[in-house]
Design a protein around this motif. Structure first.
Motif, PDB file in Angstrom:
ATOM      1  N   ARG A  85      42.839  49.933  45.362  1.00 44.49           N
ATOM      2  CA  ARG A  85      43.370  48.613  45.470  1.00 44.49           C
ATOM      3  C   ARG A  85      44.261  48.293  46.519  1.00 44.49           C
ATOM      4  NH1 ARG A  85      46.976  48.364  40.044  1.00 44.49           N
ATOM      5  NH2 ARG A  85      44.933  48.845  39.144  1.00 44.49           N
ATOM      6  N   ARG A 104      35.090  43.619  36.593  1.00 43.10           N
ATOM      7  CA  ARG A 104      35.998  44.664  36.249  1.00 43.10           C
ATOM      8  C   ARG A 104      35.684  45.121  34.653  1.00 43.10           C
ATOM      9  NH1 ARG A 104      38.961  47.989  36.837  1.00 43.10           N
ATOM     10  NH2 ARG A 104      41.095  47.686  36.934  1.00 43.10           N
ATOM     11  N   THR A 142      41.283  51.929  35.268  1.00 44.78           N
ATOM     12  CA  THR A 142      41.569  52.371  36.845  1.00 44.78           C
ATOM     13  C   THR A 142      41.542  53.781  36.952  1.00 44.78           C
ATOM     14  OG1 THR A 142      42.410  50.214  37.384  1.00 44.78           O
ATOM     15  CG2 THR A 142      43.066  52.177  38.698  1.00 44.78           C
ATOM     16  N   ASP A 168      40.078  51.063  41.197  1.00 39.52           N
ATOM     17  CA  ASP A 168      39.718  50.231  40.226  1.00 39.52           C
ATOM     18  C   ASP A 168      38.318  50.282  40.238  1.00 39.52           C
ATOM     19  OD1 ASP A 168      42.269  49.085  39.849  1.00 39.52           O
ATOM     20  OD2 ASP A 168      42.045  47.660  41.443  1.00 39.52           O
ATOM     21  N   SER A 180      34.556  48.984  38.457  1.00 40.28           N
ATOM     22  CA  SER A 180      33.846  47.670  38.268  1.00 40.28           C
ATOM     23  C   SER A 180      32.399  48.028  38.281  1.00 40.28           C
ATOM     24  CB  SER A 180      34.165  46.639  39.498  1.00 40.28           C
ATOM     25  OG  SER A 180      35.487  46.323  39.700  1.00 40.28           O
ATOM     26  N   ASN A 194      41.598  46.771  31.760  1.00 37.60           N
ATOM     27  CA  ASN A 194      40.465  47.204  32.580  1.00 37.60           C
ATOM     28  C   ASN A 194      40.837  48.714  33.195  1.00 37.60           C
ATOM     29  OD1 ASN A 194      38.577  45.134  32.463  1.00 37.60           O
ATOM     30  ND2 ASN A 194      40.162  44.192  33.825  1.00 37.60           N
TER      31      ASN A 194
END
Length: 670
Positions: free
Chosen positions: A411, A481, A520, A466, A468, A518
């Protein structure tokens, strides 16, 4: 809230408003902010029903609250609202239609929002009643301070909002009386553009927007395209005059080019005689011309792009055909199919690639708007490996030539790594949407990500990674995501672990973000630290085992390496002694624990200690100074252990062999 005069002037324009007027006024009188903070100005615009009598009754029921003004019918709400503004004394004004009503705390919540944030306009959440559908996109969350360019507030131009009266008077804002409908739009738009800030109260139902059973709402009583062209022309002029060309103007134009244009065609133009349709369309094209440029293709949704092309080129027959198509599409409940070609996606709306119409492909290109849909059935950590499974697909794109990848992106730095997934079959997926027209039978995926090798064979750096998916099929791709759509048994609670890696123990956490949910990966304790999940809250001598010291505590880590969590005692001379924390039932690491330390195994000296897990340490609590010493014999000689004095409130234990001479002397009192 303490006020010296009316804080809010509520202005109600009433025309033949029975029986709705009663609930409207009573909802204001019952406001939690209190009557002392309010004045209610009701302007009766020449009503011919029971409105005057009901206003007289309401005035008697709420003495000192209502100010009733009667005037000849003006033909619309602009005149009565302006009359009310001329009389208003409050710091704020709120316009309420006589058909509608307020939630009990509406005005208090809006006033608090304005005063706390120093804003000039406050939108309170609107809810529909009787089948009326108010705008909702601007009410997804509270917004303490925003403006028209960074939010969706411009998508509601009704006047049922809280306005700071100094804003209204400083800029001479009044409702235009020459517009039979849409008179609220110029007033509200100017207020938005002049406001020092705009607030949104989205967590409370403030305004109940009512569809009258007799369809007597002023908007519904005013038929035809001509009144709407008049106020639309006024709004286009306002934007061109007040907002410079660029993304800001385009953002506001979007509203008029979709909402107003769509409504004018759908509800009015299609019902006009043929010759009037031609005139209306020509005038509409002329009205919108100052706003249009080709860059608006990227702002508008596909149907609006196509509609605007037909309007701008005054293609009446095609416009009428498009209207029929839109109605049928909405009734079908099925999304329009796509043409996938050379890495682009085009929606198959009417006239696509029709050589006789010559509509450019840009009106149909939805590549940037593709929707990636996903659902997770597994997301869990085992050791250093994150295991994921589920399905993901591009809406309306068949899962041929799938090439989905897992994406890890840090991030803070933007560093990313793309990892392969294993594609799996998903027979029947898609049967429950679009009436099963678009199957997605190869949308499944499985992935295993080892944090020690995910960085192109090396370990991931510390950071927030993160998670995705780059969902790809037929040469199209869309990154999304993942985590917000998951099975009920996929745990969303933060999972914090200490794992063994070639470089030593490492903190690793899997968690879901707020508010989106979402996943992480937190490597290196950026948000989830290890030591707060370790606790030693007690130390005492065991009751039933002689010479045993017991430390009690709790661990809330999901896992840690075997025997890595220990009570470690250290003596000033450099000696150490370690005592592992026992695991719970079935090897669980999270939960309470008790560690026994047999002090007779410690050598002479002063021992301090900590709860240690790799590089992490937590000081042990001290024994109360009044704790009695314990005694035992080692090789026939007497030993003892007792609390030692140390600075701070940390554990210290003095272990020594009893000096027999001193003990004998003390016993004799010498």
């Amino acid at each position: 809230m303490t006020v010296t005069g009316p804080l809010i002037s509520v202005i109600i324009a009433a025309y033949n408003a029975m029986p709705y007027l009663t609930r409207c006024v009573e909802s204001v009188a019952a406001q939690s902010i209190g009557k002392a903070a309010l004045e209610v100005i009701v302007v009766d615009d020449g009503s011919t029903d029971g409105t005057p009598a009901e206003l007289k009754r309401l005035g008697a029921a709420h003495p000192g609250l209502l100010r009733v003004v009667t005037q000849e019918n003006s033909g619309g709400p602009a005149g009565p609202r302006n009359h009310g503004l001329d009389l208003a004394r409050g710091e704020f004004v709120f316009f309420l239609d006589a058909d509608d009503h307020l939630g009990p705390e509406a005005l208090e919540r809006m006033a608090v929002m304005a005063e706390k944030n120093g804003t000039d306009v406050v939108l309170g959440k609107m809810v529909g009643e009787g089948g009326r559908r108010p705008p909702q996109s601007m009410f997804r969350r509270n917004q303490p301070r925003t403006d028209v360019f960074d939010s969706r507030v411009y998508w509601t131009l009704s006047p049922m909002k809280l306005f700071r009266r100094s804003l209204v008077e400083e800029h001479h804002l009044r409702f235009p009386t020459d517009l039979p409908t849409g008179e609220d739009q110029p007033f509200v738009a100017r207020a938005y553009l002049h406001a020092s800030g705009i607030s949104v109260v989205a967590d409370y139902d403030c305004v109940y927007w009512v569809l009258r059973a007799d369809e007597g709402n002023i908007t519904l009583r005013t038929p035809g395209s001509e009144p709407r062209l008049r106020f639309l022309s006024r709004m286009v002029d306002l934007l061109v005059d007040r907002v410079p060309p660029g993304p800001g103007r385009d953002h506001l134009a979007h509203r008029h080019l979709t909402v107003e244009v769509g409504s004018l065609i759908r509800c009015h133009l299609v019902h006009e005689p043929r010759d009037e349709q031609h005139k209306t369309l020509a005038r509409l094209a002329e009205t919108l011309a100052p706003l249009w440029h080709d860059g608006l293709h990227d702002v508008l949704p596909p149907l609006a792009r196509l509609r605007m092309h037909l309007v701008r080129h005054t293609m009446l027959d095609e416009l009428l055909e498009l209207d029929r198509y839109e109605r049928e599409l909405a009734e079908s409940g099925v999304s329009a199919p796509l043409l996938v070609e050379d890495g682009r996606a085009y929606v198959r709306h009417p006239f696509l690639r029709d050589p006789g119409r010559g509509v450019p492909d840009a009106c149909y290109d939805v590549t940037a708007l593709l929707s990636a849909r996903h659902h997770l059935t597994r997301a869990e950590l085992h050791g250093t490996t994150l295991h994921l499974a589920g399905h993901a697909y591009l809406h309306r794109v068949a899962t041929h030539d799938v090439a989905t990848e897992l994406v890890l992106r840090e991030r803070g730095t933007g560093t990313e790594f793309r990892l392969p997934v294993t594609h799996t079959d998903t027979p029947g997926l898609g049967d429950d949407e679009d009436k099963g027209r678009y199957p997605y039978e190869r949308a499944g995926f499985e992935a295993a990500v080892d944090v020690t090798t995910a960085a192109e064979g090396g370990p991931l750096d510390d950071g927030l990674w993160d998670v995705s998916l780059d969902v790809a099929a037929q040469g199209l791709s869309k990154e999304v995501r993942i985590g917000c759509k998951r099975a009920d048994d996929v745990d969303a609670e933060p999972c914090v672990r200490v794992v063994d890696t070639p470089a030593g123990p490492r903190a690793l956490a899997l968690y879901t973000t707020k508010p989106y949910g979402n996943f992480t990966l937190d490597l290196g304790e950026n948000k989830h630290r290890v030591t707060p999940r370790l606790l030693v809250d007690g130390v005492r001598w065991a009751r039933d085992i002689p010479n045993r010291l017991e430390f009690s505590g709790r661990c809330s880590l999901a896992s840690y390496p075997d025997d890595a969590l220990r009570i470690v005692l250290s003596e000033e001379g450099g000696r150490t002694a370690a005592f592992p924390v026992p695991r719970g039932e079935e090897g669980r690491t999270d939960g309470p624990f008790t560690v026994g330390v047999p002090v007779e195994r410690l050598g002479a000296g002063v021992w301090t200690g900590e709860l240690r897990l790799g590089a992490w340490g937590l000081p042990l609590p001290q024994l109360p100074p009044s704790t009695a010493p314990v005694k035992w014999r080692r090789l026939g000689l007497p030993w003892y252990a007792k609390p030692a004095q140390r600075k701070g409130r940390c554990f210290a234990l003095h272990v020594a062999r009893t000096d027999l001479v001193k003990a004998f002397t003390r016993r004799l009192g010498l």
